[in-house]
Scaffold this motif. Sequence first.
Motif, PDB file in Angstrom:
ATOM      1  N   ALA A   1      10.534  -4.079  -3.936  1.00 46.93           N
ATOM      2  CA  ALA A   1       9.727  -4.024  -5.268  1.00 46.93           C
ATOM      3  C   ALA A   1       8.743  -2.675  -5.204  1.00 46.93           C
ATOM      4  O   ALA A   1       8.492  -2.153  -6.309  1.00 46.93           O
ATOM      5  N   ALA A   2       8.103  -2.291  -4.006  1.00 51.78           N
ATOM      6  CA  ALA A   2       7.138  -1.276  -4.074  1.00 51.78           C
ATOM      7  C   ALA A   2       7.851  -0.085  -4.273  1.00 51.78           C
ATOM      8  O   ALA A   2       7.403   0.912  -4.881  1.00 51.78           O
ATOM      9  N   LEU A   3       9.179   0.020  -3.634  1.00 48.02           N
ATOM     10  CA  LEU A   3       9.917   1.145  -3.890  1.00 48.02           C
ATOM     11  C   LEU A   3      10.227   1.335  -5.400  1.00 48.02           C
ATOM     12  O   LEU A   3      10.517   2.650  -6.021  1.00 48.02           O
ATOM     13  N   ALA A   4      10.596   0.157  -6.238  1.00 41.42           N
ATOM     14  CA  ALA A   4      11.137   0.237  -7.601  1.00 41.42           C
ATOM     15  C   ALA A   4       9.632   0.911  -8.298  1.00 41.42           C
ATOM     16  O   ALA A   4       9.872   1.272  -9.334  1.00 41.42           O
ATOM     17  N   ASP A   5       8.565   0.330  -7.867  1.00 41.10           N
ATOM     18  CA  ASP A   5       7.578   0.834  -8.668  1.00 41.10           C
ATOM     19  C   ASP A   5       7.273   2.153  -8.350  1.00 41.10           C
ATOM     20  O   ASP A   5       6.873   3.020  -9.432  1.00 41.10           O
TER      21      ASP A   5
ATOM     22  N   GLU B   1      -0.449   4.812  -4.658  1.00 43.11           N
ATOM     23  CA  GLU B   1       0.490   5.347  -5.887  1.00 43.11           C
ATOM     24  C   GLU B   1       1.637   6.147  -5.232  1.00 43.11           C
ATOM     25  O   GLU B   1       2.447   5.703  -4.129  1.00 43.11           O
ATOM     26  N   LEU B   2       1.796   7.364  -5.835  1.00 45.30           N
ATOM     27  CA  LEU B   2       2.944   8.156  -5.232  1.00 45.30           C
ATOM     28  C   LEU B   2       2.899   8.466  -3.931  1.00 45.30           C
ATOM     29  O   LEU B   2       3.807   8.915  -3.329  1.00 45.30           O
ATOM     30  N   ASP B   3       1.549   8.606  -3.306  1.00 50.31           N
ATOM     31  CA  ASP B   3       1.532   8.818  -2.082  1.00 50.31           C
ATOM     32  C   ASP B   3       1.684   7.717  -0.881  1.00 50.31           C
ATOM     33  O   ASP B   3       1.557   7.888   0.243  1.00 50.31           O
ATOM     34  N   PHE B   4       2.203   6.493  -1.374  1.00 44.79           N
ATOM     35  CA  PHE B   4       2.238   5.267  -0.774  1.00 44.79           C
ATOM     36  C   PHE B   4       3.149   5.607   0.583  1.00 44.79           C
ATOM     37  O   PHE B   4       2.574   5.355   1.673  1.00 44.79           O
ATOM     38  N   LEU B   5       4.423   6.343   0.516  1.00 42.60           N
ATOM     39  CA  LEU B   5       5.194   6.621   1.484  1.00 42.60           C
ATOM     40  C   LEU B   5       4.480   7.579   2.648  1.00 42.60           C
ATOM     41  O   LEU B   5       4.379   7.371   3.734  1.00 42.60           O
ATOM     42  N   ALA B   6       3.659   8.682   2.142  1.00 36.82           N
ATOM     43  CA  ALA B   6       2.946   9.709   3.013  1.00 36.82           C
ATOM     44  C   ALA B   6       2.019   8.992   3.671  1.00 36.82           C
ATOM     45  O   ALA B   6       1.753   9.129   4.938  1.00 36.82           O
ATOM     46  N   HIS B   7       1.164   7.966   2.973  1.00 40.36           N
ATOM     47  CA  HIS B   7       0.078   7.195   3.644  1.00 40.36           C
ATOM     48  C   HIS B   7       0.846   6.304   4.730  1.00 40.36           C
ATOM     49  O   HIS B   7       0.366   6.307   5.875  1.00 40.36           O
ATOM     50  N   ASP B   8       1.742   5.454   4.526  1.00 32.48           N
ATOM     51  CA  ASP B   8       2.349   4.627   5.269  1.00 32.48           C
ATOM     52  C   ASP B   8       2.929   5.302   6.706  1.00 32.48           C
ATOM     53  O   ASP B   8       2.698   5.175   7.699  1.00 32.48           O
TER      54      ASP B   8
END
Length: 225
Positions: free
Chosen positions: A58-62, A150-157
């Motif tokens: 769901a997060a990836l879809a967002d 937001e769009l930096d979710f993957l960078a932050h994780d």
Amino acid sequence: MAGTVRAHTFEGRDLLAGHLVLDLVNTVTARDAEPVDRLDGYPRLLEWAALTGEFDPAALADLRQMAEADPAGAARALDRVRELREAVHELVTALLGAALPDEALLGAGGPAPAAAVERVEAHGKRAVAAARLTVRGGTPRWEAGVETSELDFLAHDLALRAFDLLRSAPWQRVRFCPGMRCGWLFIDKSRGGGRRWCSMATCGNSAKGRTHYRRKRDTAGEPRP
């Protein structure tokens, strides 16, 4: 990273490192020759993230919807993931002693490159600033979320995971694959610690084939008795 950006459809065989952050590092292949970056866009990053199974669908879809609405912002977010990836690669390389004298011990090499440390630190600080402190199973941890990153979710994780990797990696078991046009990193989780290749199905078999060819060629060139 100086190299070529090339489209690539990620498969399970691209996730062999034993740690998500090293799998990210391995989205660049042929580091020992002419590097090829397989993250040719933010949608590809999402494809890779989905394949890992480490992220909420769901997060990836967002994120996909956000990227479609703001392609320029998605491109900048991808650049930050790439910057983190290259800084981690540089730092892990230093910690492994790859560019150090032969007598250097794994995990006990020379000074870490300051620029790489600063970049990883900056990514970590931004990640923590957007993260929430959670406690699961009695263990507190910083956790990134799409609603704040937001769009930096993957960078932050991935930045938060990178700190955990660098702090607690089993350095005696971290390896570089010596395959031609590879240079992938992986953690050797085999019982005896004798894993040499990122995968026997790819680099291992290729090396065996080259060895067999050389032996056959050398034998064919020997004079008959």
